[in-house]
Design a protein around this motif. Structure first.
Motif, short mmCIF file in Angstrom:
data_model
loop_
_atom_site.label_atom_id
_atom_site.label_comp_id
_atom_site.label_asym_id
_atom_site.label_seq_id
_atom_site.Cartn_x
_atom_site.Cartn_y
_atom_site.Cartn_z
N THR A 283 52.49 -63.74 99.55
CA THR A 283 51.48 -63.15 100.44
C THR A 283 50.57 -62.25 99.62
N TRP A 306 43.79 -68.70 97.67
CA TRP A 306 44.32 -69.95 98.26
C TRP A 306 45.16 -70.71 97.22
N GLU A 312 52.93 -72.25 102.80
CA GLU A 312 53.02 -71.43 104.02
C GLU A 312 52.54 -70.00 103.79
N LYS A 314 49.90 -66.67 103.09
CA LYS A 314 48.75 -66.13 103.83
C LYS A 314 48.13 -64.96 103.07
N PHE A 366 41.24 -72.27 104.28
CA PHE A 366 42.24 -71.68 105.17
C PHE A 366 42.10 -72.30 106.55
N LYS A 368 43.86 -71.48 109.51
CA LYS A 368 44.13 -70.67 110.71
C LYS A 368 43.78 -69.22 110.42
N VAL A 369 43.15 -68.57 111.40
CA VAL A 369 42.77 -67.16 111.28
C VAL A 369 43.32 -66.40 112.47
N ASP A 370 44.08 -65.33 112.21
CA ASP A 370 44.57 -64.42 113.25
C ASP A 370 43.95 -63.06 113.03
N GLU A 383 44.33 -62.23 109.23
CA GLU A 383 45.23 -63.10 108.47
C GLU A 383 44.59 -64.46 108.26
N PHE A 384 44.50 -64.87 107.00
CA PHE A 384 44.10 -66.23 106.65
C PHE A 384 45.36 -67.00 106.26
N HIS A 385 45.69 -68.05 107.02
CA HIS A 385 46.88 -68.85 106.75
C HIS A 385 46.51 -70.11 106.00
N LYS A 386 47.29 -70.40 104.94
CA LYS A 386 47.04 -71.63 104.18
C LYS A 386 47.58 -72.83 104.90
#
Length: 386
Positions: A283, A306, A312, A314, A366, A368-370, A383-386
């Motif tokens: 992370t 990235w 998995e 982020k 990326f 998904k973004v939360d 949060e940027f998820h790979k």
């Protein structure tokens, strides 16, 4: 402006109401003009008061204390206390007129006093209490406020602001670059005083902005490894790893920064250039990093993140965000003020909207973004998820 109606040639006016309306309008225009014209002077008066420790001297006298200029000067080393008190008086009046200090008139002790039958005394207001660190306390909010004012009123900051017009007419480099012919961060490497002011401001600013994140964001407790990219000397990372001892901390920054970093429990310092490559990590944390760079540099950095992450992994971004519906309130103005200094000092650095952050993440892969908004400072955890 005061008008003696009896001396007015009423033949020039249709009625006295027109004269009264003129008085109100011209009074308002005059005061607005004076206020606008005095903004820079008020800021420099504020800087002088901070450097002379005026607010702390008043705070040390008690919670509701009001001191005269002479009483304040008695706590300040000066070659001529009487003349110094009169100079300081005029500085204090300006601060009082802007509600930074409160003013109470009182009869002086002893004779009639040097300036008449009364004297003014000055106390702290809600604004100036943020500028006062008493001898018995330390206040991070006071440290933040004073460090911000001292940094933004340094000579280099003021010289840069003279070049704003030139940066508009001839875009391509920041006002600071136009003033000094060098990148702001490179310039600081040769100016220890400016670097110290900047580091002091960034350290206390980062601590205050991170308080809500640390209390309310739950994304650190399940981590095994966290790399703070551009983490300075590792202060933020040390706080995270001390609270979550199971997290392995990696602090990544430029070699000259890492050389000055202290040994910290559960933190390993790693030197490198984030725009060239980033070591592999589960992370990655980017706290107040992206705002220093234009979109292309942000994409380059995020692409390196990235590539350094497992499938998995982020990136956790902590940044202030500009609201897409700008409002005239304290928090909105705070973000815009910081964005102004990004424009002043950097080539392309800026505060982003949440939509712009999302676009940056998606542009480099990326999926998904939360987003987690914090209650103060317009700070968001993204949060940027790979």
């Amino acid at each position: 402006m005061h008008i003696a109606y009896a001396n007015i040639d009423k033949g020039r006016y249709q009625n006295i109401e027109q004269v009264q309306n003129m008085e109100v309008q011209e009074d308002g225009d005059h005061f607005i003009s004076s206020q606008l014209g005095g903004l820079a002077g008020t800021q420099m008066a504020l800087r002088a008061a901070i450097e002379l420790k005026v607010f702390s001297i008043i705070a040390d006298a008690g919670p509701d204390a009001h001191l005269s200029a002479a009483e304040i000067i008695s706590k300040i080393p000066t070659k001529d206390p009487s003349s110094a008190a009169w100079t300081l008086e005029r500085v204090l009046r300006v601060l009082g007129g802007n509600s930074i200090l409160s003013i109470i008139s009182r009869k002086p002790s002893g004779n009639n006093g040097e300036h008449g039958l009364h004297e003014w005394t000055y106390g702290l207001t809600k604004k100036s209490r943020r500028l006062a660190s008493s001898s018995s306390t330390t206040d991070e909010l006071a440290s933040f406020t004073t460090s911000f004012i001292l940094f933004t009123t340094e000579r280099e900051m003021l010289e840069s602001q003279y070049m704003i017009k030139d940066a508009v007419l001839d875009p391509g480099s920041s006002p600071f670059y136009k003033a000094y012919g060098v990148n702001f961060f490179d310039y600081m490497g040769e100016k220890p005083r400016l670097r110290q002011l900047f580091d002091d401001f960034m350290e206390v600013s980062g601590k205050l902005q991170f308080e809500d994140v640390f209390k309310l964001y739950g994304g650190f407790k399940d981590l095994k490894e966290l790399m703070d990219v551009g983490g300075g000397i590792g202060t933020t990372l040390a706080k995270i790893t001390s609270t979550y001892p199971h997290v392995r901390g990696l602090n990544f920054d430029l070699p000259h920064v890492i050389d000055a970093a202290p040994k910290l429990p559960s933190v390993k310092h790693v030197a490198g250039d984030m725009f060239k490559s980033i070591p592999n990590a589960q992370t990655i944390l980017l706290q107040c990093i992206l705002h220093n760079w234009d979109d292309e540099h942000c994409k380059k950095l995020l692409r390196n993140c990235w590539e350094a992450l497992p499938q998995e992994g982020k990136v956790i971004i902590v940044e202030m965000a500009i609201s897409e519906e700008l409002e005239n309130n304290v928090e909105a103005n705070d973000v815009l003020r910081e964005d102004f200094f990004m424009m002043l000092l950097t080539n392309g650095g800026k505060k982003q909207t949440l939509a712009e952050f999302k676009d940056l993440g998606k542009a480099v892969g990326f999926t998904k973004v939360d987003i987690f908004p914090m209650p103060h400072w317009s700070v968001h955890v993204i949060e940027f998820h790979k």
